[in-house]
Design a protein around this motif. Structure first.
Motif, PDB file in Angstrom:
ATOM      1  N   ALA A  52       8.688  -3.146 -13.884  1.00 21.91           N
ATOM      2  CA  ALA A  52       9.320  -4.610 -14.317  1.00 21.91           C
ATOM      3  C   ALA A  52      10.616  -5.053 -13.676  1.00 21.91           C
ATOM      4  CB  ALA A  52       9.458  -4.394 -15.811  1.00 21.91           C
ATOM      5  N   ARG A  53      11.346  -4.089 -13.298  1.00 17.99           N
ATOM      6  CA  ARG A  53      12.615  -4.347 -12.624  1.00 17.99           C
ATOM      7  C   ARG A  53      12.383  -4.732 -11.104  1.00 17.99           C
ATOM      8  NH1 ARG A  53      16.687  -0.059 -10.178  1.00 17.99           N
ATOM      9  NH2 ARG A  53      18.276  -1.454  -9.695  1.00 17.99           N
ATOM     10  N   ILE A  54      11.384  -4.179 -10.546  1.00 18.21           N
ATOM     11  CA  ILE A  54      10.953  -4.420  -9.070  1.00 18.21           C
ATOM     12  C   ILE A  54      10.607  -5.772  -8.937  1.00 18.21           C
ATOM     13  CG2 ILE A  54       9.099  -3.985  -7.241  1.00 18.21           C
ATOM     14  CD1 ILE A  54       9.275  -1.143  -8.351  1.00 18.21           C
ATOM     15  N   ARG A  55       9.891  -6.437 -10.173  1.00 20.34           N
ATOM     16  CA  ARG A  55       9.379  -7.695 -10.098  1.00 20.34           C
ATOM     17  C   ARG A  55      10.472  -8.655 -10.196  1.00 20.34           C
ATOM     18  NH1 ARG A  55       4.610  -5.173 -13.064  1.00 20.34           N
ATOM     19  NH2 ARG A  55       3.034  -4.674 -11.781  1.00 20.34           N
ATOM     20  N   GLY A  56      11.298  -8.065 -11.236  1.00 23.86           N
ATOM     21  CA  GLY A  56      12.438  -8.934 -11.709  1.00 23.86           C
ATOM     22  C   GLY A  56      13.326  -9.208 -10.326  1.00 23.86           C
ATOM     23  N   LEU A  57      13.564  -8.250  -9.605  1.00 21.35           N
ATOM     24  CA  LEU A  57      14.456  -8.212  -8.360  1.00 21.35           C
ATOM     25  C   LEU A  57      13.803  -9.150  -7.530  1.00 21.35           C
ATOM     26  CD1 LEU A  57      15.700  -4.728  -8.110  1.00 21.35           C
ATOM     27  CD2 LEU A  57      16.942  -6.580  -8.532  1.00 21.35           C
ATOM     28  N   SER A  76       3.017  -7.507  11.037  1.00 23.94           N
ATOM     29  CA  SER A  76       1.836  -8.226  11.664  1.00 23.94           C
ATOM     30  C   SER A  76       2.429  -8.982  12.782  1.00 23.94           C
ATOM     31  CB  SER A  76       0.986  -8.729  11.030  1.00 23.94           C
ATOM     32  OG  SER A  76       1.576 -10.274  10.266  1.00 23.94           O
ATOM     33  N   VAL A  77       1.452  -9.784  13.242  1.00 23.92           N
ATOM     34  CA  VAL A  77       2.211 -10.893  14.620  1.00 23.92           C
ATOM     35  C   VAL A  77       3.078 -11.804  13.798  1.00 23.92           C
ATOM     36  CG1 VAL A  77       1.645 -12.658  16.205  1.00 23.92           C
ATOM     37  CG2 VAL A  77       0.085 -10.468  16.000  1.00 23.92           C
ATOM     38  N   SER A  78       2.875 -12.476  12.681  1.00 26.29           N
ATOM     39  CA  SER A  78       3.670 -13.341  11.940  1.00 26.29           C
ATOM     40  C   SER A  78       4.113 -12.992  10.909  1.00 26.29           C
ATOM     41  CB  SER A  78       2.896 -14.771  11.884  1.00 26.29           C
ATOM     42  OG  SER A  78       1.627 -14.286  11.032  1.00 26.29           O
ATOM     43  N   THR A  79       4.115 -11.777  10.430  1.00 26.86           N
ATOM     44  CA  THR A  79       4.778 -11.423   8.872  1.00 26.86           C
ATOM     45  C   THR A  79       5.276  -9.915   9.050  1.00 26.86           C
ATOM     46  OG1 THR A  79       2.604 -10.616   8.111  1.00 26.86           O
ATOM     47  CG2 THR A  79       2.957 -12.994   7.485  1.00 26.86           C
ATOM     48  N   VAL A  80       6.102  -9.935   7.734  1.00 24.90           N
ATOM     49  CA  VAL A  80       6.612  -8.647   7.609  1.00 24.90           C
ATOM     50  C   VAL A  80       6.085  -8.434   6.046  1.00 24.90           C
ATOM     51  CG1 VAL A  80       8.448  -6.940   7.338  1.00 24.90           C
ATOM     52  CG2 VAL A  80       8.505  -8.351   8.913  1.00 24.90           C
ATOM     53  N   GLU A  81       5.309  -7.145   5.700  1.00 25.59           N
ATOM     54  CA  GLU A  81       5.192  -7.077   4.356  1.00 25.59           C
ATOM     55  C   GLU A  81       5.942  -5.850   3.751  1.00 25.59           C
ATOM     56  OE1 GLU A  81       0.486  -7.222   2.964  1.00 25.59           O
ATOM     57  OE2 GLU A  81       1.229  -4.983   3.080  1.00 25.59           O
ATOM     58  N   LEU A  82       6.565  -6.108   2.730  1.00 22.60           N
ATOM     59  CA  LEU A  82       7.178  -5.049   2.030  1.00 22.60           C
ATOM     60  C   LEU A  82       6.538  -4.771   0.631  1.00 22.60           C
ATOM     61  CD1 LEU A  82       9.586  -3.198   1.599  1.00 22.60           C
ATOM     62  CD2 LEU A  82      10.714  -5.342   0.583  1.00 22.60           C
ATOM     63  N   ILE A  83       5.976  -3.670   0.049  1.00 24.75           N
ATOM     64  CA  ILE A  83       5.474  -3.323  -1.150  1.00 24.75           C
ATOM     65  C   ILE A  83       6.147  -2.259  -1.603  1.00 24.75           C
ATOM     66  CG2 ILE A  83       3.348  -2.319  -2.329  1.00 24.75           C
ATOM     67  CD1 ILE A  83       1.433  -3.361   0.079  1.00 24.75           C
ATOM     68  N   VAL A  84       6.737  -2.637  -2.946  1.00 20.47           N
ATOM     69  CA  VAL A  84       7.512  -1.536  -3.716  1.00 20.47           C
ATOM     70  C   VAL A  84       6.778  -1.526  -4.865  1.00 20.47           C
ATOM     71  CG1 VAL A  84       9.946  -0.947  -4.756  1.00 20.47           C
ATOM     72  CG2 VAL A  84       9.566  -2.564  -2.496  1.00 20.47           C
ATOM     73  N   THR A  85       6.659  -0.070  -5.303  1.00 20.79           N
ATOM     74  CA  THR A  85       6.116   0.157  -6.423  1.00 20.79           C
ATOM     75  C   THR A  85       6.451   1.580  -7.327  1.00 20.79           C
ATOM     76  OG1 THR A  85       4.452   1.781  -5.541  1.00 20.79           O
ATOM     77  CG2 THR A  85       3.514  -0.742  -5.901  1.00 20.79           C
ATOM     78  N   SER A  86       6.242   1.639  -8.572  1.00 19.71           N
ATOM     79  CA  SER A  86       6.612   2.679  -9.543  1.00 19.71           C
ATOM     80  C   SER A  86       5.446   3.118 -10.510  1.00 19.71           C
ATOM     81  CB  SER A  86       8.032   2.314 -10.117  1.00 19.71           C
ATOM     82  OG  SER A  86       8.523   3.380 -11.377  1.00 19.71           O
ATOM     83  N   ASP A  87       5.741   4.419 -10.716  1.00 22.97           N
ATOM     84  CA  ASP A  87       4.738   4.831 -11.877  1.00 22.97           C
ATOM     85  C   ASP A  87       5.156   4.442 -13.300  1.00 22.97           C
ATOM     86  OD1 ASP A  87       2.944   5.863 -10.268  1.00 22.97           O
ATOM     87  OD2 ASP A  87       3.806   7.691 -10.024  1.00 22.97           O
ATOM     88  N   PHE A 147      14.276 -11.113  -2.467  1.00 26.38           N
ATOM     89  CA  PHE A 147      15.772 -11.131  -2.351  1.00 26.38           C
ATOM     90  C   PHE A 147      16.635 -10.179  -3.095  1.00 26.38           C
ATOM     91  CE2 PHE A 147      13.965 -15.461  -1.265  1.00 26.38           C
ATOM     92  CZ  PHE A 147      14.292 -15.238   0.200  1.00 26.38           C
ATOM     93  N   GLY A 148      16.137  -9.841  -4.222  1.00 30.63           N
ATOM     94  CA  GLY A 148      17.008  -8.701  -5.178  1.00 30.63           C
ATOM     95  C   GLY A 148      16.989  -7.406  -4.592  1.00 30.63           C
ATOM     96  N   LEU A 149      15.507  -7.195  -3.885  1.00 33.56           N
ATOM     97  CA  LEU A 149      15.592  -5.706  -3.442  1.00 33.56           C
ATOM     98  C   LEU A 149      16.386  -5.573  -2.121  1.00 33.56           C
ATOM     99  CD1 LEU A 149      11.565  -5.407  -4.265  1.00 33.56           C
ATOM    100  CD2 LEU A 149      13.551  -3.898  -4.769  1.00 33.56           C
ATOM    101  N   GLY A 202       1.999  -1.535 -10.513  1.00 34.74           N
ATOM    102  CA  GLY A 202       3.265  -0.669 -10.540  1.00 34.74           C
ATOM    103  C   GLY A 202       4.296  -1.482  -9.757  1.00 34.74           C
ATOM    104  N   GLY A 203       4.138  -2.683  -9.323  1.00 31.35           N
ATOM    105  CA  GLY A 203       5.175  -3.523  -8.601  1.00 31.35           C
ATOM    106  C   GLY A 203       4.968  -4.603  -8.064  1.00 31.35           C
ATOM    107  N   LEU A 204       5.433  -4.833  -6.744  1.00 35.96           N
ATOM    108  CA  LEU A 204       5.305  -6.059  -6.160  1.00 35.96           C
ATOM    109  C   LEU A 204       4.867  -6.149  -4.638  1.00 35.96           C
ATOM    110  CD1 LEU A 204       6.004  -9.052  -6.732  1.00 35.96           C
ATOM    111  CD2 LEU A 204       8.161  -8.574  -6.147  1.00 35.96           C
ATOM    112  N   ARG A 205       4.225  -6.884  -4.075  1.00 30.44           N
ATOM    113  CA  ARG A 205       3.731  -6.918  -2.731  1.00 30.44           C
ATOM    114  C   ARG A 205       4.527  -8.469  -2.183  1.00 30.44           C
ATOM    115  NH1 ARG A 205      -1.276  -9.358  -0.223  1.00 30.44           N
ATOM    116  NH2 ARG A 205      -1.168  -8.799   1.877  1.00 30.44           N
TER     117      ARG A 205
END
Length: 192
Positions: free
Chosen positions: A159-164, A142-153, A167-169, A102-105
Motif C-alpha cells: 500500500a505504501r508503494i502504491r501511495g508513493l 526499452s527503446v522508448s521507456t524505462v519500467e520500474l516495478i516495486v513489490t512487497s509481500d 515520484f514518491g519512490l 504486492g506493489g506497482l508497475r
C-alpha cells in the motif's frame, strides 16, 4: 515561559542577521548589492532562488568551509547536470502506473532529453531503493521507456508503494544530499 520567549526572539534575530550577512555582496558593481534589494521594509530573504541554484549554493558553501576540499577534483558542472536531470524527471516525465500483486508497475517516458535523464536516474535510484529489505525492485529499459516495478509481500508496504507512486519512490531513501556532495567533490556518487 519567559525564557522560551527570550530564546525564540534571540534565535529569530540571529537567523535574520545570518540571512543579511549571506546576502551582502557589497563587492558587486553599482546597483548589484543584493543586500540592498527588498530590505526597505526590514525583511530579508534566505532562499537564493531557483532550486538547482540553491542546491549548488549550499554545496559551494560546504566546500568552501571544508579546508580538506580538493579543488582539483570538484565537479560542480557534473552536479549541475544531475540537478537538470532531476528537474526533467519531476517536471517532464510521463508516467503510467499500474497496480500489480504486492506493489506497482511504473512505465515512464518523455521527450528525448527526458528519456536520457530517466535512463541515468531511474536505474541508479532503483539501486538505492533495493537497499530497503521491505521491497523488491526491478528496472528494465526499452527503446522508448524505462519500467520500474516495486513489490512487497507485506500488504502494508505494498500500500505504501502504491501511495508513493513513481515520484514518491524517486524522492524516497533520503540519500540525495550526501549523493550531491559526493558528486560535487568528484567522488563516485553511485558507489555508496
Amino acid at each position: 515561559m519567559q525564557m522560551k520567549v527570550i530564546l525564540g526572539v534571540a534565535i529569530l534575530i540571529g537567523g535574520v542577521a545570518f540571512a543579511v550577512a549571506q546576502t551582502d555582496h557589497s563587492g558587486h558593481g553599482d546597483g548589484t548589492n543584493h543586500a540592498a534589494h527588498g530590505q526597505a521594509d526590514g525583511t530579508a530573504l534566505t532562499e537564493p532562488g531557483q532550486g538547482a541554484f540553491a542546491a549548488l549554493s549550499e554545496v559551494v558553501t560546504l566546500l568552501e568551509a571544508d579546508p580538506a576540499t580538493d579543488w582539483s577534483q570538484v565537479d560542480l558542472r557534473g552536479l549541475r547536470d544531475h540537478l537538470v536531470d532531476m528537474d526533467r524527471l519531476v517536471s517532464f516525465t510521463e508516467v503510467e502506473e499500474e497496480p500489480v500483486d504486492g506493489g506497482l508497475r511504473m512505465i515512464v517516458t518523455g521527450d528525448a532529453q527526458t528519456l536520457a535523464a530517466l535512463r541515468r536516474m531511474v536505474p541508479a535510484h532503483a539501486g538505492q531503493l533495493a537497499n530497503d529489505p521491505r521491497w523488491t525492485v526491478d528496472v528494465t529499459q526499452s527503446v522508448s521507456t524505462v519500467e520500474l516495478i516495486v513489490t512487497s509481500d507485506d500488504p502494508a508496504v505494498a500500500a505504501r508503494i502504491r501511495g508513493l507512486g513513481f515520484f514518491g519512490l524517486m524522492a524516497s531513501q533520503d540519500h540525495h544530499s550526501a549523493h550531491h556532495l559526493m558528486m560535487a567533490r568528484g567522488e563516485d556518487a553511485h558507489a555508496h
